[in-house]
Design a protein around this motif. Structure first.
Motif, PDB file in Angstrom:
ATOM      1  N   ALA A  26       3.498  -6.089   1.954  1.00 48.63           N
ATOM      2  CA  ALA A  26       2.488  -4.888   1.727  1.00 48.63           C
ATOM      3  C   ALA A  26       2.961  -3.792   0.890  1.00 48.63           C
ATOM      4  N   TRP A  27       4.463  -3.812   0.974  1.00 46.25           N
ATOM      5  CA  TRP A  27       5.195  -2.789   0.059  1.00 46.25           C
ATOM      6  C   TRP A  27       4.774  -2.935  -1.425  1.00 46.25           C
ATOM      7  N   VAL A  28       4.621  -4.446  -1.772  1.00 47.36           N
ATOM      8  CA  VAL A  28       4.405  -4.723  -3.139  1.00 47.36           C
ATOM      9  C   VAL A  28       3.099  -4.985  -3.248  1.00 47.36           C
ATOM     10  N   LEU A  29       2.535  -5.753  -2.335  1.00 47.37           N
ATOM     11  CA  LEU A  29       0.987  -5.863  -2.618  1.00 47.37           C
ATOM     12  C   LEU A  29       0.298  -5.546  -1.308  1.00 47.37           C
ATOM     13  N   PHE A  30      -0.408  -4.103  -1.445  1.00 46.53           N
ATOM     14  CA  PHE A  30      -0.478  -3.506   0.002  1.00 46.53           C
ATOM     15  C   PHE A  30      -1.838  -4.452   0.808  1.00 46.53           C
ATOM     16  N   PRO A  31      -2.924  -5.164   0.260  1.00 44.89           N
ATOM     17  CA  PRO A  31      -3.760  -5.904   1.026  1.00 44.89           C
ATOM     18  C   PRO A  31      -3.307  -6.870   2.036  1.00 44.89           C
ATOM     19  N   LEU A  32      -1.866  -7.056   1.718  1.00 47.47           N
ATOM     20  CA  LEU A  32      -1.367  -7.877   2.658  1.00 47.47           C
ATOM     21  C   LEU A  32      -1.000  -7.238   4.085  1.00 47.47           C
TER      22      LEU A  32
END
Length: 300
Positions: A26-32
């Motif tokens: 989620a640090w890169v792709l927040f929806p995770l």
């Protein structure tokens, strides 16, 4: 997603591994982060909150370790995860106890309102606080302004216009994360353990009439302090639009083109998020008019 959920539910360490990796991703792709919250909600709803507390405690520690190794900021990593995971587990535990998703989502709305009120109580000038923080972040990330004094003045003017509404915007993002995690967790529980239960529960959800009074009070507050009132209404709208979605699913489920209409609705919401205000109004109106009951009477 169901395969991932089954693996997560297969054991303690499997759950810790999946949730932790999603948190780091989620640090890169927040929806995770929302998906990680959904899996924690699933654990709490199916196995009980104590099992979920054990998993979330281990995951937060791993977030701190990863934060120290990868971004040299363990506290930031732990704080970001805790901000979503801890309330999700608490709210999902409420679902486990009461067997009711709507009651937990109502608590999400209350938390959103309390977050805005607390922020105003802690800061004499919330808009100035946000403006200073945003300027500091921009300066640290991009360095000194390259366009000279005029560019700096233009940016300051933009921030002055936006900053008054940032408390509500950030509260809305937090509330949306909690709501999405709970709804996805309940949906996964329904798919894996209670087929059909989520659809029945979600489509039957009607707001309590008291929410109309809450919305009216917040809207009336625009006369005295427009910024604060808007900041209260934004996170409230995020939750109040959900019963309207359930209502539309219930009314359109037996229609031949029902899925097409619902697909168009969700596409419109993605393109025009402010339509959530109309949906919230529909949900409030339904608490008084009972559109489902009227539809049943007209069909009979």
């Amino acid at each position: 997603m169901q395969t991932l959920a089954r693996y997560t539910m297969s054991g303690f360490w499997q759950a810790v591994l999946v949730v932790s990796m999603l948190g780091i991703g989620a640090w890169v792709l927040f929806p995770l982060m929302y998906l990680s919250g959904a899996l924690l909600a699933l654990i709490a709803m199916q196995l009980g909150p104590m099992k979920a507390v054990q998993v979330v405690a281990a995951c937060i520690l791993l977030q701190g370790a990863a934060g120290a190794a990868l971004i040299a900021s363990p506290m930031s990593a732990m704080a970001l995860a805790s901000l979503l995971w801890v309330p999700v587990v608490a709210l999902a535990g409420r679902v486990w106890q009461r067997a009711s998703l709507p009651s937990a989502l109502s608590m999400v709305a209350v938390l959103g309102l309390l977050a805005v009120v607390a922020f105003y109580a802690l800061h004499d000038d919330p808009a100035l606080w946000w403006q200073q923080r945003v300027e500091r972040v921009i300066t640290s990330e991009m360095g000194p302004f390259q366009g000279g004094a005029e560019t700096e003045q233009n940016l300051s003017a933009v921030l002055q216009g936006v900053a008054p509404f940032l408390p509500g915007a950030f509260a809305a993002v937090w509330v949306m994360g909690l709501a999405v995690s709970l709804v996805m967790g309940r949906w996964l529980q329904s798919r894996l353990y209670r087929p059909g239960a989520f659809g029945t529960e979600f489509q039957a959800w009607r707001l309590h009439r008291a929410w109309t009074a809450v919305a009216v009070v917040c809207a009336a507050g625009t006369v005295w302090q427009a910024d604060a009132a808007v900041n209260l209404l934004v996170p409230l709208t995020v939750v109040l639009c959900l019963p309207a979605l359930g209502l539309l699913h219930a009314l359109l489920r037996d229609r031949s083109a029902g899925r097409l209409y619902l697909g168009l609705l969700y596409a419109a919401l993605l393109l025009m998020p402010h339509l959530a205000m109309i949906l919230a109004g529909v949900a409030l109106l339904d608490s008084w008019m009972d559109f489902r009951g009227r539809a049943r009477k007209s069909e009979s």
